[in-house]
Write an enzyme that holds these catalytic residues in place. Structure first.
Site, PDB file in Angstrom:
ATOM      1  CG  HIS A  85      36.470  34.168  38.727  1.00 35.37           C
ATOM      2  ND1 HIS A  85      35.902  34.246  37.234  1.00 35.37           N
ATOM      3  CD2 HIS A  85      37.672  33.837  38.427  1.00 35.37           C
ATOM      4  CE1 HIS A  85      36.591  34.275  36.576  1.00 35.37           C
ATOM      5  NE2 HIS A  85      37.855  33.958  37.015  1.00 35.37           N
ATOM      6  CD  GLU A  86      40.715  33.822  40.528  1.00 34.15           C
ATOM      7  OE1 GLU A  86      41.151  33.010  40.267  1.00 34.15           O
ATOM      8  OE2 GLU A  86      40.561  34.707  39.824  1.00 34.15           O
ATOM      9  CG  HIS A 122      39.852  29.272  37.831  1.00 38.14           C
ATOM     10  ND1 HIS A 122      39.565  29.103  36.479  1.00 38.14           N
ATOM     11  CD2 HIS A 122      39.836  30.730  37.934  1.00 38.14           C
ATOM     12  CE1 HIS A 122      39.602  30.280  35.786  1.00 38.14           C
ATOM     13  NE2 HIS A 122      39.525  31.148  36.425  1.00 38.14           N
ATOM     14  CG  HIS A 143      37.613  23.071  36.262  1.00 31.75           C
ATOM     15  ND1 HIS A 143      38.373  23.665  35.331  1.00 31.75           N
ATOM     16  CD2 HIS A 143      37.222  21.804  35.866  1.00 31.75           C
ATOM     17  CE1 HIS A 143      38.248  22.911  34.364  1.00 31.75           C
ATOM     18  NE2 HIS A 143      37.699  21.967  34.501  1.00 31.75           N
TER      19      HIS A 143
HETATM   20 ZN   LIG Z   1      39.614  33.268  36.082  1.00 28.69          ZN
END
Ligand SMILES: [Zn+2]
Length: 650
Positions: free
Chosen positions: A442-443, A446, A449
């Site tokens: 998940h991290e 980010h 991105h």
């Molecule tokens: Zn998040």
């Protein structure tokens, strides 16, 4: 070659003086820029934009160090710096001359500006109007006062929570009470005192979760649960103050309430569309949730309470799926997982990570250079293990943003990924739960991105300028891959035997992924609805609890004990930026499930959509509205059915 990346360093003693000095210089620079007769994007907007970037680059190490190596000194410097930086940015965001110049340039250069530059202007003008630049001086002064107060209150809220979390411990002396707790969690809790072996459980995440999930002793579970859900009672007064200031602020800016203010810069249309979306998911999940809870009640020997659900869920999960998370840990040795995700990202997007020799704030932290098609693109900082003085949870924090500076020189991007995985030692490797692996994906979602941005304007590069309710789209998209067979086979091998995780084990992970998914969906919806409604009119003191209770009538099939003051620890909305925006998680899940399902349907490593995702979503960052990028990627509107499909809710 000049240095591509900043050196991580921070001098707490001189920080405030340096900050003051930089701000003084910036203020002088603003005056100078405003003197320019014929203002253009290049001679006016760009320098302002870079000024913001450089101040951010200076400030980020302080907030980072205050989160990962929290000391009284870091707290003090951080607390002292907040009013300074808030006063500065508020003043800047209320400078009517800058606002007018932006509007002027937007009009004058509309035929020559590129889309990125247009978006910078659009967001800035919007931002000015949302902070009251066009209002009279008295109102502006009032708004500035509110902003300073709000940022102090948020900081106190989260400091109270951190203090309460750190202040508590439960010492177990009877070996019987730690039966069933995993070896690694037991090791972390174990200490010796007066020649006796004892176990210390705390409210810090790995420790608290370990006991609530595996701890046999119901009294201890209740004790821990009570301590956890009654942390920081003084925060309820802070909540009242925050709510009332936010309400006042919204009204000064011409909105009916804070929710309306919050939505004005988001992807979602209006209050109704947010609540409709959330309640529709409540409707679609409830029937399955009732059945899930029934199953739990059946295996509990006594009346099921809130502090029992994690424990009996685990038993039921084992019964139904025979999935013992502990059996998985050896397959998820921290370093294997890190190398594994790098390899996965390499296969999916063609990016490569290389360890640097840089010395950082802790010996467990490390940094990597990221290459795209063999071209140096970004730097990633990893700080993955729990330790004292480190804020709980996991997060990504961007530092440098990709852009071209005033001279047209390319600046590369960088980002921190912070987690709280079990610490490794000479004796024990850090073995992750599969959930931790999901968190890490998940991290990293980010982080890439932010890091893969090709945008030349820093204010809309990477995660900058992305609408709040779309920010979790790339992270949730990536975390879904932590359940994919082809992805897990890349790296999940036993740290002692090197045996690769079996198909059967993966199948169990997939089967159990949606275990109790409707109940947890309802819980997330409860948070979202509570947060959103809480900001649709002014709620004070008891009204907050009454609202929460009323929502729970619909969403909580099991009523929590009345001492549970969950809201006092709801840092996302009272100490983070999620007020009237917590729904964004679900909103972004719809986007991510939709794209993810396409990638899977095409075949993970031969997916055209994955390549388009890199080129459209990741490279373009915040330079377009996510509404437009999503359409460009999928060539159609959002299909919410894919979220239910992903969660196994029928
Ligand atoms: Zn998040």
């Amino acid at each position: 070659m000049s240095k591509q990346f900043l050196e991580f360093k921070i001098d707490l003693d001189s920080f405030i003086d340096e900050l003051r000095y930089k701000i003084e210089q910036n203020n002088a620079k603003v005056d100078e820029l405003l003197e320019i007769e014929c203002k253009t994007y290049i001679n006016f907007v760009k320098p302002l934009e870079m000024m913001g970037e450089y101040l951010e680059q200076f400030f980020t190490p302080l907030s980072h160090i205050n989160s990962v190596n929290n000391t009284q000194m870091s707290q003090k410097v951080y607390t002292d710096s907040l009013p300074i930086i808030t006063e500065y940015s508020t003043k800047l965001s209320q400078n009517l001359d800058i606002y007018n110049a932006y509007k002027d340039i937007e009009q004058k250069e509309k035929d020559s500006l590129n889309d990125e530059q247009k978006r910078v202007l659009k967001l800035n003008i919007e931002h000015f109007e949302l902070s009251g630049a066009h209002l009279d001086d008295d109102t502006k002064a009032k708004l500035q006062e509110i902003n300073i107060k709000l940022s102090e209150l948020s900081n106190s809220f989260s400091q109270n929570l951190l203090d309460a979390t750190n202040a508590y411990e439960y010492i177990i002396t009877d070996e019987k009470d730690v039966e069933g707790i995993s070896q690694s969690d037991k090791e972390s809790a174990k200490f010796e005192e007066d020649g006796k072996i004892k176990y210390r459980f705390t409210l810090q995440m790995p420790s608290y979760i370990a006991y609530m999930t595996y701890g046999k002793n119901r009294t201890i579970r209740e004790e821990l649960y009570k301590a956890y859900t009654t942390r920081a009672p003084q925060n309820s007064k802070i909540i009242d103050e925050i709510l009332s200031l936010k309400d006042e602020m919204s009204r000064l800016l011409g909105f009916d309430n804070y929710a309306q203010y919050s939505l004005s810069s988001k992807m979602a249309e209006d209050e109704k569309s947010v609540l409709d979306f959330l309640y529709k998911l409540v409707q679609n999940s409830k029937q399955q949730a009732v059945m899930e809870l029934e199953e739990l009640k059946q295996i509990a020997p006594q009346k099921l309470d809130s502090f029992d659900t994690a424990y009996y869920s685990e038993i039921l999960k084992k019964q139904n799926y025979d999935l013992d998370e502990e059996l998985y840990r050896p397959y998820f040795e921290q370093q294997n997982v890190v190398t594994g995700i790098f390899e996965f990202l390499n296969t999916l997007f063609g990016i490569r990570f290389e360890l640097t020799k840089e010395r950082l704030w802790d010996k467990k932290a490390s940094s990597y250079n990221l290459y795209l098609n063999d071209k140096l693109k970004a730097r990633l900082y990893l700080d993955l293990e729990a330790r004292e003085g480190k804020k709980g949870g996991a997060w990504m924090h961007n530092w440098q943003s990709h852009c071209k500076d005033m001279d047209g020189k390319e600046q590369l991007s960088s980002a921190f990924v912070v987690c709280n995985f079990p610490p490794s030692s000479d004796k024990n490797p850090s073995l992750l739960r599969h959930d931790d692996v999901v968190t890490f994906f998940h991290e990293m979602g980010h982080a890439i991105h932010h890091m893969l941005s090709d945008v030349d304007e820093n204010e809309v590069s990477g995660v900058n300028g992305v609408e709040w309710d779309a920010v979790e789209f790339p992270s949730q998209f990536l975390e879904n891959f932590a359940y994919e067979r082809d992805v897990l086979k890349l790296f999940a091998s036993h740290y002692q035997t090197q045996e690769i995780i079996s198909d059967e084990m993966i199948q169990k992970l997939i089967d159990s992924k949606n275990f109790m998914s409707a109940l947890s969906m309802l819980r997330q919806l409860e948070f979202s609805i509570f947060d959103f409604k809480l900001h649709t009119k002014l709620y004070q003191s008891d009204e907050v609890q009454i609202l929460l209770d009323a929502i729970r009538e619909e969403t909580a099939l099991l009523k929590p004990p009345s001492y549970n003051k969950f809201q006092n620890g709801f840092a996302h909305i009272f100490a983070g930026g999620y007020a009237a925006g917590y729904y964004s998680y679900k909103w972004a899940e719809v986007l991510s499930a939709d794209v993810f399902m396409s990638v899977v349907d095409e075949g993970v490593f031969s997916s055209k959509t994955a390549q388009k995702y890199l080129n459209i979503i990741l490279k373009k960052g915040g330079s377009y509205s996510m509404k437009d990028l999503f359409k460009e990627l999928m060539q159609r509107d959002i299909n919410p059915d894919n979220l239910l499909r992903l969660n196994g809710i029928k």
